[in-house]
Design a protein around this motif. Sequence first.
Motif, PDB file in Angstrom:
ATOM      1  N   GLY A  59      41.280  46.047  39.898  1.00  0.00           N
ATOM      2  CA  GLY A  59      40.504  46.596  38.796  1.00  0.00           C
ATOM      3  C   GLY A  59      41.343  46.959  37.581  1.00  0.00           C
ATOM      4  N   THR A  60      42.655  46.934  37.732  1.00  0.00           N
ATOM      5  CA  THR A  60      43.525  47.311  36.614  1.00  0.00           C
ATOM      6  C   THR A  60      43.387  46.334  35.450  1.00  0.00           C
ATOM      7  OG1 THR A  60      45.108  48.351  38.129  1.00  0.00           O
ATOM      8  CG2 THR A  60      45.907  47.806  35.921  1.00  0.00           C
ATOM      9  N   ALA A  61      43.475  45.049  35.726  1.00  0.00           N
ATOM     10  CA  ALA A  61      43.388  44.054  34.639  1.00  0.00           C
ATOM     11  C   ALA A  61      42.069  44.154  33.895  1.00  0.00           C
ATOM     12  CB  ALA A  61      43.604  42.643  35.190  1.00  0.00           C
ATOM     13  N   SER A  62      40.992  44.383  34.628  1.00  0.00           N
ATOM     14  CA  SER A  62      39.680  44.474  33.961  1.00  0.00           C
ATOM     15  C   SER A  62      39.578  45.730  33.098  1.00  0.00           C
ATOM     16  CB  SER A  62      38.541  44.408  34.971  1.00  0.00           C
ATOM     17  OG  SER A  62      38.591  45.516  35.851  1.00  0.00           O
ATOM     18  N   ASN A  63      40.432  46.714  33.324  1.00  0.00           N
ATOM     19  CA  ASN A  63      40.476  47.890  32.454  1.00  0.00           C
ATOM     20  C   ASN A  63      41.223  47.601  31.152  1.00  0.00           C
ATOM     21  OD1 ASN A  63      39.040  49.661  34.097  1.00  0.00           O
ATOM     22  ND2 ASN A  63      40.879  50.214  35.252  1.00  0.00           N
ATOM     23  N   TYR A  64      42.079  46.603  31.174  1.00  0.00           N
ATOM     24  CA  TYR A  64      42.894  46.276  30.003  1.00  0.00           C
ATOM     25  C   TYR A  64      42.326  45.127  29.178  1.00  0.00           C
ATOM     26  CZ  TYR A  64      46.699  49.398  31.267  1.00  0.00           C
ATOM     27  OH  TYR A  64      47.452  50.512  31.513  1.00  0.00           O
TER      28      TYR A  64
ATOM     29  N   ARG B  40      52.388  48.292  30.699  1.00  0.00           N
ATOM     30  CA  ARG B  40      51.545  47.760  31.767  1.00  0.00           C
ATOM     31  C   ARG B  40      50.731  46.568  31.260  1.00  0.00           C
ATOM     32  NH1 ARG B  40      48.288  50.907  36.323  1.00  0.00           N
ATOM     33  NH2 ARG B  40      50.367  50.827  37.191  1.00  0.00           N
ATOM     34  N   ARG B  41      50.227  46.675  30.044  1.00  0.00           N
ATOM     35  CA  ARG B  41      49.456  45.570  29.456  1.00  0.00           C
ATOM     36  C   ARG B  41      50.336  44.316  29.385  1.00  0.00           C
ATOM     37  NH1 ARG B  41      44.785  45.256  26.606  1.00  0.00           N
ATOM     38  NH2 ARG B  41      44.561  43.493  25.214  1.00  0.00           N
ATOM     39  N   ALA B  42      51.570  44.468  28.925  1.00  0.00           N
ATOM     40  CA  ALA B  42      52.504  43.331  28.844  1.00  0.00           C
ATOM     41  C   ALA B  42      52.779  42.768  30.237  1.00  0.00           C
ATOM     42  CB  ALA B  42      53.794  43.749  28.163  1.00  0.00           C
TER      43      ALA B  42
ATOM     44  N   ASP C 197      45.861  41.148  39.041  1.00  0.00           N
ATOM     45  CA  ASP C 197      46.196  42.424  39.682  1.00  0.00           C
ATOM     46  C   ASP C 197      47.163  42.209  40.843  1.00  0.00           C
ATOM     47  OD1 ASP C 197      44.526  43.860  37.966  1.00  0.00           O
ATOM     48  OD2 ASP C 197      42.840  43.882  39.386  1.00  0.00           O
ATOM     49  N   ALA C 198      46.901  41.203  41.666  1.00  0.00           N
ATOM     50  CA  ALA C 198      47.771  40.931  42.813  1.00  0.00           C
ATOM     51  C   ALA C 198      49.166  40.511  42.349  1.00  0.00           C
ATOM     52  CB  ALA C 198      47.152  39.845  43.701  1.00  0.00           C
ATOM     53  N   GLN C 199      49.230  39.638  41.346  1.00  0.00           N
ATOM     54  CA  GLN C 199      50.518  39.179  40.844  1.00  0.00           C
ATOM     55  C   GLN C 199      51.324  40.331  40.252  1.00  0.00           C
ATOM     56  OE1 GLN C 199      51.950  36.049  40.968  1.00  0.00           O
ATOM     57  NE2 GLN C 199      53.776  36.936  40.034  1.00  0.00           N
ATOM     58  N   ALA C 200      50.647  41.216  39.536  1.00  0.00           N
ATOM     59  CA  ALA C 200      51.320  42.355  38.898  1.00  0.00           C
ATOM     60  C   ALA C 200      51.564  43.510  39.873  1.00  0.00           C
ATOM     61  CB  ALA C 200      50.495  42.855  37.716  1.00  0.00           C
ATOM     62  N   GLU C 201      51.013  43.379  41.084  1.00  0.00           N
ATOM     63  CA  GLU C 201      51.143  44.410  42.112  1.00  0.00           C
ATOM     64  C   GLU C 201      50.622  45.765  41.613  1.00  0.00           C
ATOM     65  OE1 GLU C 201      55.252  44.216  43.342  1.00  0.00           O
ATOM     66  OE2 GLU C 201      54.891  42.355  44.454  1.00  0.00           O
TER      67      GLU C 201
END
Length: 190
Positions: free
Chosen positions: A42-47, A8-10, A34-38
């Motif tokens: 808040g997911t990106a800010s967790n990583y 997911r990080r990649a 987050d939108a691009q990765a679908e």
Amino acid sequence: MVRQNVARRAALVDAAIEVLAREGARGLTFRAVDAQAEVPIGTASNYFASRDELFTQAGGRIYERLQPDAATIADSLTGPRDRDRVTELMREVVERVSSFRSGYLALLELRLEATRRPDLRAVLTEHIRGDVDANIRHHLESGMPGDATAVVLLYLAMNWLVVERLTLPDVFGEEEVHRLVASAVERLVP
């Protein structure tokens, strides 16, 4: 510490590359990634602890993806060690790098951003200097004609040719690109 999913990080870093290429450095936000990765907001800010970290990670990942695979490297060692072979290799490099359009455009954005972000500048400097040194070493060890300066000058010329192809594709047509690569090699490699 929360254990993070490496895949997911990649995917988030790859999404950041796409956002950079499409929207530029100012458009690189956690929400846009987050939108691009679908993935949920808040997911990106967790990583990633900060945008700076996201920039830095994207800079490293682009170079991972731009590296030729083992088969391409092995193929570069086949055939004669002459100027015609160098021309073929330079054409292959221009094609391979141009085919990762979003990555190269994102790299241009990152280079500009590196003038304002010391950590990003350090990462890009390390990757680019390492790439140049590896190209010089590979060229000299493979017995191709030309010295270290010729390799650096070809690197600079081919990079700008890729910039032209990706940003202003109508400046030079395919045939002209091939002629320019051959001309650069002819003038720089004895």
